[in-house]
Design a protein around this motif. Structure first.
Motif, PDB file in Angstrom:
ATOM      1  N   PRO A 173      40.147  32.226  15.559  1.00  0.00           N
ATOM      2  CA  PRO A 173      41.051  31.905  16.661  1.00  0.00           C
ATOM      3  C   PRO A 173      41.779  30.583  16.448  1.00  0.00           C
ATOM      4  O   PRO A 173      41.257  29.662  15.832  1.00  0.00           O
ATOM      5  CB  PRO A 173      40.105  31.805  17.861  1.00  0.00           C
ATOM      6  N   CYS A 216      46.967  29.894  24.500  1.00  0.00           N
ATOM      7  CA  CYS A 216      46.024  30.042  25.607  1.00  0.00           C
ATOM      8  C   CYS A 216      45.951  28.739  26.402  1.00  0.00           C
ATOM      9  O   CYS A 216      46.312  27.672  25.914  1.00  0.00           O
ATOM     10  CB  CYS A 216      44.640  30.435  25.090  1.00  0.00           C
ATOM     11  N   GLU A 237      44.349  25.623  27.793  1.00  0.00           N
ATOM     12  CA  GLU A 237      43.245  24.762  27.355  1.00  0.00           C
ATOM     13  C   GLU A 237      42.213  24.530  28.450  1.00  0.00           C
ATOM     14  O   GLU A 237      41.065  24.206  28.156  1.00  0.00           O
ATOM     15  CB  GLU A 237      43.791  23.407  26.905  1.00  0.00           C
ATOM     16  N   LEU A 247      38.384  24.080  26.385  1.00  0.00           N
ATOM     17  CA  LEU A 247      39.025  23.907  25.081  1.00  0.00           C
ATOM     18  C   LEU A 247      39.694  22.539  25.005  1.00  0.00           C
ATOM     19  O   LEU A 247      39.693  21.897  23.957  1.00  0.00           O
ATOM     20  CB  LEU A 247      40.045  25.025  24.855  1.00  0.00           C
ATOM     21  N   THR A 272      40.286  28.201  29.157  1.00  0.00           N
ATOM     22  CA  THR A 272      39.540  28.695  28.000  1.00  0.00           C
ATOM     23  C   THR A 272      38.280  27.851  27.856  1.00  0.00           C
ATOM     24  O   THR A 272      38.352  26.680  27.468  1.00  0.00           O
ATOM     25  CB  THR A 272      40.400  28.615  26.726  1.00  0.00           C
ATOM     26  N   GLY A 322      43.133  32.759  20.818  1.00  0.00           N
ATOM     27  CA  GLY A 322      43.417  31.339  20.889  1.00  0.00           C
ATOM     28  C   GLY A 322      44.859  30.955  20.708  1.00  0.00           C
ATOM     29  O   GLY A 322      45.177  29.789  20.470  1.00  0.00           O
ATOM     30  N   THR A 332      43.852  27.230  18.164  1.00  0.00           N
ATOM     31  CA  THR A 332      43.377  26.235  19.133  1.00  0.00           C
ATOM     32  C   THR A 332      44.378  26.008  20.257  1.00  0.00           C
ATOM     33  O   THR A 332      44.483  24.912  20.792  1.00  0.00           O
ATOM     34  CB  THR A 332      43.084  24.905  18.431  1.00  0.00           C
ATOM     35  N   GLY A 333      45.104  27.064  20.608  1.00  0.00           N
ATOM     36  CA  GLY A 333      45.988  26.998  21.768  1.00  0.00           C
ATOM     37  C   GLY A 333      47.449  26.810  21.445  1.00  0.00           C
ATOM     38  O   GLY A 333      48.285  26.773  22.349  1.00  0.00           O
ATOM     39  N   SER A 365      35.428  33.175  23.547  1.00  0.00           N
ATOM     40  CA  SER A 365      36.693  32.474  23.710  1.00  0.00           C
ATOM     41  C   SER A 365      36.938  31.566  22.511  1.00  0.00           C
ATOM     42  O   SER A 365      36.041  31.321  21.686  1.00  0.00           O
ATOM     43  CB  SER A 365      36.665  31.641  24.986  1.00  0.00           C
ATOM     44  N   THR A 366      38.152  31.055  22.423  1.00  0.00           N
ATOM     45  CA  THR A 366      38.444  30.074  21.386  1.00  0.00           C
ATOM     46  C   THR A 366      37.546  28.860  21.528  1.00  0.00           C
ATOM     47  O   THR A 366      37.089  28.282  20.530  1.00  0.00           O
ATOM     48  CB  THR A 366      39.915  29.645  21.478  1.00  0.00           C
TER      49      THR A 366
END
Length: 427
Positions: free
Chosen positions: A158, A218, A220, A256, A223, A215, A160-161, A302-303
């Motif tokens: 994934p 997404c 932060e 996240l 998540t 990810g 990281t957003g 989830s991530t």
């Protein structure tokens, strides 16, 4: 006499038919069948073959007779040589087909043996769908290049957003490479759908959900990952907060955004990872402030969960994963293990056999389990899901050994000669 004499429009259907037969046939060619001949073409054939009549619009020409006529007229050229003199060398279409078939077989063998597919066999469903859709432009090398790009992107997830365009630019150099109308974007989304056991998305909302699960773009803050018993070293706000909640015997939620800014510091392991929040709730009731480090992925991780687990593994702390014994649970397990390096924890065929209840929900579609080749076979044979909540007592008993400091260096799977405690449902 040269071959040029025979390179006339009226004889073109004959040479075209000869070329097709020679190129498509592995063995000797004895006859050529012609169709739809025009009057001028029929007259030219009658003259060439020395016929006393004009043939019909459909006729058969003997290659042996044609060889004799051409050899006499050209000083030695047979039919094959004349066709090559007029239109260039003949290709071996039979050998070409064999070579293309071998290239296709090599392609799919390479794809099915790719390390990512070995780690997550659910991707075999994706490859079957890709194969059914045909090669890119009919070319095995172009298809392989596309799959290599897809594997590279899957291996980087994934994310990281970051937005999809940013991820595409980072991995391919083209910010539009993963757009919804791009070939690469479509094939990666199909792979993600196969991993999650869902149909490929057909609308923008479905595509967005799949990318978010990986990810990409997404939130932060929403998540998150659920943890308990985490006492990382360090004086950062996340480390201090985790220690405070662990000392209080409570779970905590890590976002996240927090992980992106405050990576989890070193901690004592092993770290146990479970699929279902109910297992964490029972562990906290049982252990309270002495609960071992525990992470709950809450279904598909989830991530934030993958990012936290990767950070823990990178510090040298072992991860031990347990989840549901059903199709979805085993796919999740394969995903977590392949992305984080976690080891199976009471998640083998023998564990399933020993704890399987007399009845339960159906197991669903069961893909292979790379960590135990027998596991998928056994689950398929029984067809019954063994949910994590049913075996919670076995999990807690195994954790007790580590709370008491016993067996910290031991393989935490099923121990040789020792039956795990009988599982029972929660409640």
């Amino acid at each position: 006499m040269t071959a040029a004499r025979f390179d006339r429009p009226e004889l073109a259907p004959l040479w075209a038919a000869v070329r097709r037969r020679f190129e498509a046939t592995a063995g000797p060619v004895t006859r050529i069948r012609l169709h739809g001949l025009e009057p001028a073409e029929r007259a030219a054939l009658a003259d060439l073959l020395g016929l006393a009549y004009t043939p019909e619009s459909e006729m058969t020409v003997s290659v042996r007779a044609l060889d004799r006529i051409l050899a006499a007229a050209t000083g030695g050229l047979d039919t094959r040589a004349l066709v090559e003199a007029i239109g260039g060398p003949l290709s071996n279409r039979v050998e070409d087909r064999r070579q293309r078939a071998a290239e296709r077989a090599d392609l799919w063998q390479w794809a099915r043996r790719h390390p990512m597919v070995a780690a997550e066999p659910a991707l075999l469903t994706w490859l079957d769908r890709v194969r059914a859709g045909g090669l890119v432009a009919g070319d095995a090398s172009a298809t392989r290049a596309l799959l290599e790009q897809a594997f590279e992107i899957l291996g980087a997830l994934p994310a990281t957003g970051e937005p999809l365009a940013v991820l595409a630019a980072q991995l391919t150099g083209d910010s539009h490479a993963l757009d919804e109308d791009s070939r690469l974007g479509k094939i990666v989304l199909r792979a993600l759908a196969a991993l999650h056991g869902v149909d490929p998305p057909t609308d923008a909302e479905g595509r967005r959900r799949l990318w978010e699960c990986s990810g990409v773009a997404c939130d932060e803050l929403s998540t998150v990952v659920l943890v308990a018993g985490m006492r990382p070293e360090g004086n950062g706000p996340l480390a201090r907060g985790l220690r405070a909640w662990a000392d209080a015997g409570q779970a905590s939620v890590v976002t996240l955004a927090q992980l992106n800014r405050y990576p989890v510091g070193p901690l004592h392991g092993p770290v146990f990872v479970v699929e279902n929040p109910a297992v964490m709730a029972v562990a906290l009731r049982r252990f309270g402030a002495t609960c071992p480090p525990l992470v709950c992925v809450a279904g598909w991780p989830s991530t934030a969960a993958i990012m936290m687990l990767r950070g823990i593994a990178a510090s040298g702390v072992p991860l031990r994963y347990h989840g549901d014994f059903d199709g979805e649970g085993l796919r999740i397990a394969a995903h977590v293990m392949s992305r984080t390096g976690a080891e199976p924890w009471l998640l083998r065929a023998e564990d399933y056999r020993r704890a399987l209840p007399g009845s339960g929900p159906p197991a669903g579609r069961v893909d292979d389990a790379p960590w135990d080749p027998r596991l998928a076979e056994v689950v398929r044979a029984h067809g019954t899901a063994l949910l994590e909540e049913v075996v919670v007592e076995s999990l807690l008993a195994d954790m007790v050994a580590h709370v008491d400091g016993d067996g910290a260096d031991e393989d935490i799977g099923t121990r040789a000669g020792e039956d795990p405690p009988a599982g029972r449902p929660l409640g």
